[in-house]
Write an enzyme that holds these catalytic residues in place. Structure first.
Site, mmCIF file in Angstrom:
data_model
loop_
_atom_site.group_PDB
_atom_site.id
_atom_site.type_symbol
_atom_site.label_atom_id
_atom_site.label_comp_id
_atom_site.label_asym_id
_atom_site.label_seq_id
_atom_site.Cartn_x
_atom_site.Cartn_y
_atom_site.Cartn_z
ATOM 1 C CB SER A 142 -0.955 -0.058 1.206
ATOM 2 O OG SER A 142 -1.876 0.985 1.195
ATOM 3 C CG ASP B 278 7.849 4.595 -11.501
ATOM 4 O OD1 ASP B 278 8.442 3.503 -11.607
ATOM 5 O OD2 ASP B 278 6.607 4.698 -11.599
ATOM 6 C CE LYS C 260 -5.001 -2.240 0.651
ATOM 7 N NZ LYS C 260 -5.279 -0.923 0.034
#
Length: 554
Positions: A282, A293, A307
């Protein structure tokens, strides 16, 4: 709780846009009406409502859920960052509540409760020697701020019990478990969850470590199950440039919503490694995904839980709550880290963690699954990353089972490790404190003796754990480290001391520290990715193409 009739009447008023909607809700209303008025036995209408809600939700995704008022409060307390109580950390030792530490400035410290005290009675109710559950004990100690609770304490060898009247107060809960310097330039921060106060705690830790000379940092999110998305967003903002995407969410009935960095972060140039595990989920995945990224950090460990669903809390009048999945969240490159699931099959979803172990994913790098159709590229250096179920770390670190034995398992399961460590501190507290002035001294110099380990084995025998020489030899190192960690944590009343000690044997941390100190490899991973991964992905693609060609020939 409002009756199901009232809920459905309200729903009819709001969702009356289509004939199908009205027919479905009328059907549900009529079913409830018939059960309430015609069923052979008396029904509990509140329970009927709860069962109806749970029945609907269990056919959806694995994370939509319902909790009653009591369950909701218990779930929210760790994320809110505080609760009302007496302010102690404790363990149950031989069916007795043993105070490990008191919260600084908290109610228990103010009246004179000390580490090592045993609380045997609460409001004239015995809690020692009666096998009372931990939840039942907590219920007696916690309560509304300003209320009083009387406890009777046994201290040391004194046969007389001492009575304390404690006024309950708000007690803080911390999500930054440890922060200290690994060497003269590397800081370490362990974050166990993402709550209301996580960002503030992290900033305090970073400021403290910066004053100690930190030039690079390891952020440990292993086993961090997540929490509040906003806490992860606030943390990301400290490390990213203005306008850089942190996360975006989108669902069928939820338009795309984006969170971007404001550019006012204080640690945008701090070199970073992040540790994750199969239980990191999460909000931990949001933070990790954003850093990966933007090529902002090297990620170390194992593929995270996966999740990527966003729950909207819907609170009812009785303080029960439904957490309804309303959107998916995506990392800046467009990855949805949510692992696959089948609606209504929660067991298979929960068994995924076990299945990964069975397939060898925790132990062998060539067991990691790279799905070519879910290939993405990072936004700065354009290296390959993958979606489709969790964050795949840049450096894979296998789970080390070389020191695991059934003897260790049994000593842990019987509570022998914790009981022996607590007994040891109880007997040697003054001696240890005089010999080791600081936790750092204790970490460097203290070691359990051969006689101590024989006493530990004897404690196991007393608890009906038969001595296993081979198992003891296999696990001797980890026994010593864990015992030392528990002793140090109790002695200095600091959870961070345990992390400091056990981290000497933490392969994830050693891998993170190694890559931070190897500038060439660090930059290579951020610019080109892991060459082992590229090789494994190419081999998998070749196998799939060969299988496809063979099938076409048939």
């Amino acid at each position: 709780m409002r009756t199901i009739s009232m809920i459905l009447m309200a729903a009819l008023a709001v969702f009356s846009s289509t004939a199908n909607t009205r027919e479905a809700l009328n059907k549900l209303y009529n079913a409830e009406y018939a059960i309430r008025n015609l069923y052979v036995d008396t029904v509990n209408e509140d329970k009927l409502v709860e069962n109806a809600i749970m029945g609907m939700l269990e056919k959806l995704d694995p994370h939509s859920s319902y909790t009653n008022a009591k369950e909701t409060k218990a779930l929210e307390e760790p994320l809110q960052g505080e609760f009302s109580g007496i302010g102690i950390q404790y363990n149950m030792k031989q069916d007795t509540l043993y105070v490990i530490q008191t919260v600084a400035g908290g109610p228990s410290e103010r009246v004179g409760i000390l580490p090592g005290d045993r609380i045997v009675m609460v409001n004239d109710t015995a809690i020692a020697g009666v096998k009372m559950s931990n939840s039942a004990i907590q219920k007696r100690l916690r309560g509304k701020k300003g209320t009083k609770v009387t406890v009777k304490v046994k201290r040391g060898a004194d046969p007389q019990l001492t009575t304390f009247v404690i006024t309950r107060d708000r007690i803080p809960l911390y999500s930054v478990d440890a922060s200290y310097m690994l060497d003269d330039k590397t800081g370490y921060i362990k974050i166990s969850s993402f709550g209301n106060k996580t960002y503030a705690e992290m900033m305090q830790a970073l400021a403290k470590l910066s004053q100690q000379g930190m030039k690079q940092v390891v952020v440990d999110l292993s086993d961090n199950g997540g929490g509040f998305m906003n806490a992860a967003i606030e943390m990301c903002n400290e490390f990213l440039d203005n306008g850089q995407m942190i996360v975006y969410t989108q669902g069928t009935n939820a338009p795309r919503s984006e969170a971007k960095a404001m550019g006012n972060g204080r640690y945008k140039d701090l070199k970073m490694a992040i540790i994750v595990s199969q239980y990191s989920a999460s909000a931990a995945e949001i933070f990790t995904g954003a850093m990966q990224d933007w090529d902002r950090a090297v990620v170390v460990g194992r593929r995270t839980f996966g999740k990527g669903l966003v729950q909207r809390p819907i609170r009812f009048e009785d303080n029960s709550m439904m957490r309804l999945t309303v959107a998916r969240y995506y990392t800046p490159s467009g990855r949805c880290v949510q692992k696959p699931y089948k609606k209504g099959n929660k067991k298979a979803y929960e068994d995924d963690i076990i299945d990964r172990s069975k397939t060898g994913e925790y132990y062998h790098i060539d067991s990691i699954q790279f799905n070519d159709s879910l290939k993405y590229t990072t936004l700065k250096n354009h290296r390959v990353v993958y979606g489709g179920g969790g964050i795949i770390p840049d450096i894979f670190v296998p789970v080390d089972t070389s020191e695991y034995s059934t003897y260790y398992r049994d000593m842990l399961a019987k509570g022998v490790i914790y009981q022996y460590a607590l007994d040891y501190v109880d007997k040697h507290r003054a001696e240890l404190k005089s010999r080791y002035a600081t936790a750092a001294d204790f970490d460097k110099k203290f070691e359990l003796t051969a006689a101590d380990m024989q006493a530990f084995i004897a404690a196991g025998e007393k608890a009906k754990v038969s001595y296993n020489e081979k198992g003891f030899t296999t696990s001797k190192g980890v026994f010593g480290t864990v015992l030392k960690g528990i002793i140090g944590r109790d002695l200095y009343s600091d959870q961070g001391v345990y992390s400091m000690i056990v981290n000497h044997r933490n392969p994830d941390l050693q891998a993170a520290l190694k890559v931070l100190n190897d500038e060439s490899r660090f930059q290579s991973l951020l610019h080109d990715g892991n060459p082992e991964y590229a090789k494994l992905a190419a081999e998998r693609k070749a196998r799939e193409e060969a299988a496809k060609a063979a099938a076409q020939k048939k």
